[in-house]
Design an enzyme around this catalytic site. Structure first.
Site, PDB file in Angstrom:
ATOM      1  CE  LYS A  74      -4.541  12.106   1.961  1.00 22.60           C
ATOM      2  NZ  LYS A  74      -3.339  11.421   1.774  1.00 22.60           N
ATOM      3  N   GLY A 129       2.583   9.249   1.712  1.00 28.00           N
ATOM      4  CA  GLY A 129       3.286   8.246   0.578  1.00 28.00           C
ATOM      5  C   GLY A 129       2.963   8.865  -0.844  1.00 28.00           C
ATOM      6  CG  ASP A 183      -7.345   5.989  -0.056  1.00 24.25           C
ATOM      7  OD1 ASP A 183      -6.254   5.330   0.193  1.00 24.25           O
ATOM      8  OD2 ASP A 183      -6.594   7.016  -0.740  1.00 24.25           O
ATOM      9  CE  LYS A 210      -3.287   2.040  -0.023  1.00 20.52           C
ATOM     10  NZ  LYS A 210      -2.798   2.925  -1.104  1.00 20.52           N
TER      11      LYS A 210
HETATM   12  C1  S3P Z   1      -3.065   8.200  -3.834  1.00 21.07           C
HETATM   13  C2  S3P Z   1      -3.200   6.943  -4.440  1.00 21.07           C
HETATM   14  C3  S3P Z   1      -3.448   5.558  -3.730  1.00 21.07           C
HETATM   15  C4  S3P Z   1      -4.159   6.024  -2.318  1.00 21.07           C
HETATM   16  C5  S3P Z   1      -3.342   7.195  -1.728  1.00 21.07           C
HETATM   17  C6  S3P Z   1      -3.412   8.497  -2.744  1.00 21.07           C
HETATM   18  C7  S3P Z   1      -2.639   9.067  -4.927  1.00 21.07           C
HETATM   19  O1  S3P Z   1      -2.449   4.786  -3.224  1.00 21.07           O
HETATM   20  O2  S3P Z   1      -4.268   4.777  -1.456  1.00 21.07           O
HETATM   21  O3  S3P Z   1      -4.225   7.633  -0.317  1.00 21.07           O
HETATM   22  O4  S3P Z   1      -2.749  10.470  -4.562  1.00 21.07           O
HETATM   23  O5  S3P Z   1      -2.239   8.708  -6.021  1.00 21.07           O
HETATM   24  P1  S3P Z   1      -1.878   3.810  -4.240  1.00 21.07           P
HETATM   25  O6  S3P Z   1      -1.789   4.131  -5.577  1.00 21.07           O
HETATM   26  O7  S3P Z   1      -0.676   3.297  -3.918  1.00 21.07           O
HETATM   27  O8  S3P Z   1      -2.918   2.587  -4.324  1.00 21.07           O
END
Ligand code: S3P
Length: 427
Positions: free
Chosen positions: A11, A82, A306, A333
């Site tokens: 992803k 996010g 995650d 999250k």
């Molecule tokens: C992600 C970074 C992580 C992770 C999210 C995906 C990314 O979040 O929890 O599911 O793709 O950069 P954070 O960077 O806020 O910890």
């Protein structure tokens, strides 16, 4: 559980290749793209600002376009993602476009000041009354040689700022308190960007100097280690099981859970390891194992952030106590994941103690019998974790609202059932 499957696409990397590929503005074929809700929100948002990305069957094609990025006519809707929201905010700020970013009810509650503040320091003009979505970007002017010491370990913040710098054709230096996933850095490097990254005395340091990235005609997205972990834990906790998962991304900044599970006594092997599009990939063979509780090392938390929901399920069926601390990021999250894990455990009579930044879990050897339906809190990883726990119940587990599984692992039920699970249609 037994059998062999190919791991669905990553992803984080699927979203990054759309963003960086659009900046490259070239014809590119993307193989292994994760065709799920989160990457698709990012894809649609990019097309709104003038990218030309098309999905055809299993592949995604980026097309070279004659027009530059432009202001979107519609709101940019990042849905539940996010990563999508924070990374595209960096790109748009770097490009200086006016836009309005929105998302679903969960995303609209998530903290955005962690990206808004440094972007404003960089010269972006952003308006968000509450520090959450909706966010308005106005004309930004990004400064050169910005240096940022991140207060929290976040790959999304780091990647947002890197994208702002690339789009604005500026240099940037970022220092992270702990190393986080480095897919953005690896991708910039893969396309010939002038970037230095890695650990310096245990602290992550990223130094990017603007140069024009060099287009390539193809990119291969590896399988998502985070998705593989649901299969790994399901196999470990079920008896007489062995599963082969092919084409799993094995980037060192992502596979902390393998270390943790091995410390707990898991039988996991890696084969066929190779480098593809500057990312490690390989196959994972996992067998049923007797797990023991451990104190999860604090420094590893950003690399397993995650995976903590599914680690909690492994801990619930391990011998002894597993202690997880220094993980307050779980509270912001897709749901408050510490609370969501605790709520599910209470319904399953799993002994646990929750605190502000962690949880202690006492494993059980008994079969579990849910007292009530488990709440997913509309969170894909919570839903999948408790469905996996169903292996250890007599009659299976019902989880409320599993729709959001489609954000990261649309084939979850079919894949798990093909390996021997019995996840009911109604979940
Ligand atoms: C992600 C970074 C992580 C992770 C999210 C995906 C990314 O979040 O929890 O599911 O793709 O950069 P954070 O960077 O806020 O910890």
């Amino acid at each position: 559980m037994s059998g062999e499957i190919v791991c669905p696409g990553d992803k984080s990397i699927s979203q990054r290749i759309l963003l960086i590929g659009s900046i490259l503005n070239c014809d590119m074929e993307i193989d292994g793209f994760l065709d799920s809700a989160d990457p698709n929100s990012t894809l649609n948002a990019l097309n709104e600002i003038g990218a030309s990305i098309k999905k055809e069957q299993e592949k995604v094609f980026l097309n070279k376009r004659n027009i530059p990025f432009h202001e979107p006519i519609n709101d940019l809707d990042l849905g539940n993602s996010g990563t999508g929201a924070r990374l595209i905010l960096g790109l748009i700020s770097g490009l200086g476009l006016r836009s309005k970013l929105v998302g679903d009810s969960s995303l609209s509650k998530r903290p955005m000041l962690r990206v808004i503040k440094p972007l404003i320091q960089m010269g972006a003009k952003i308006d968000s009354s509450k520090g959450t979505l909706p966010i308005f970007t106005i004309d930004s002017e990004i400064t050169n040689n910005f240096k940022y010491e991140m207060p929290i370990a976040s790959a999304q913040v780091k990647s947002c700022l890197l994208l702002a710098a690339i789009a604005a054709e500026k240099n940037i230096k970022i220092i992270e308190p702990k190393t986080t996933r480095d897919h953005t850095e690896r991708m910039i490097d893969y396309f010939g960007g002038d970037i230095n990254f890695g650990k310096k005395e245990n602290i992550g340091e990223i130094d990017y100097k603007f140069n024009n990235l060099i287009p390539k005609d193809s990119y291969k997205v590896p399988g998502d280690f985070s998705s593989a972990t649901f299969i790994i834990v399901a196999t470990l906790i079920s008896s007489h099981s062995e599963v082969l998962i092919r084409n799993v991304g094995l980037n060192k900044t992502r596979i902390g859970l393998l270390k943790v599970l091995k410390l707990m006594g898991a039988n996991i092997q890696i084969t066929n390891q190779k480098l593809e599009s500057n990312e490690e990939v390989g196959d994972i063979i996992v067998k049923s194992s007797k797990l023991s509780g451990i104190d999860v090392p604090e420094h590893i938390i950003p690399n397993i952030i995650d995976e903590i929901p599914i680690l909690s399920i492994a801990a619930a069926f391990a011998n002894g106590v597993t202690k997880i601390s220094n993980a307050s990021e779980l509270r912001v999250k897709e749901s408050d994941r510490l609370n969501a894990i605790s709520s599910g455990f209470s319904k399953l009579n799993i002994n646990h103690e929750i605190f502000q930044d962690g949880i202690n879990i006492t494993g059980t050897i008994e079969k579990i019998e849910p007292k009530e339906i488990i709440d997913s809190f509309d969170d894909h990883r919570i839903a999948m974790s408790f469905l996996v726990a169903g292996i250890k119940s007599k009659k299976g587990i019902s989880v409320k609202n599993c729709k959001n599984i489609e954000t990261s692992f649309p084939n979850f039920r079919n894949i798990m059932n093909s390996l021997g699970m019995k996840i009911d249609e109604k979940n």
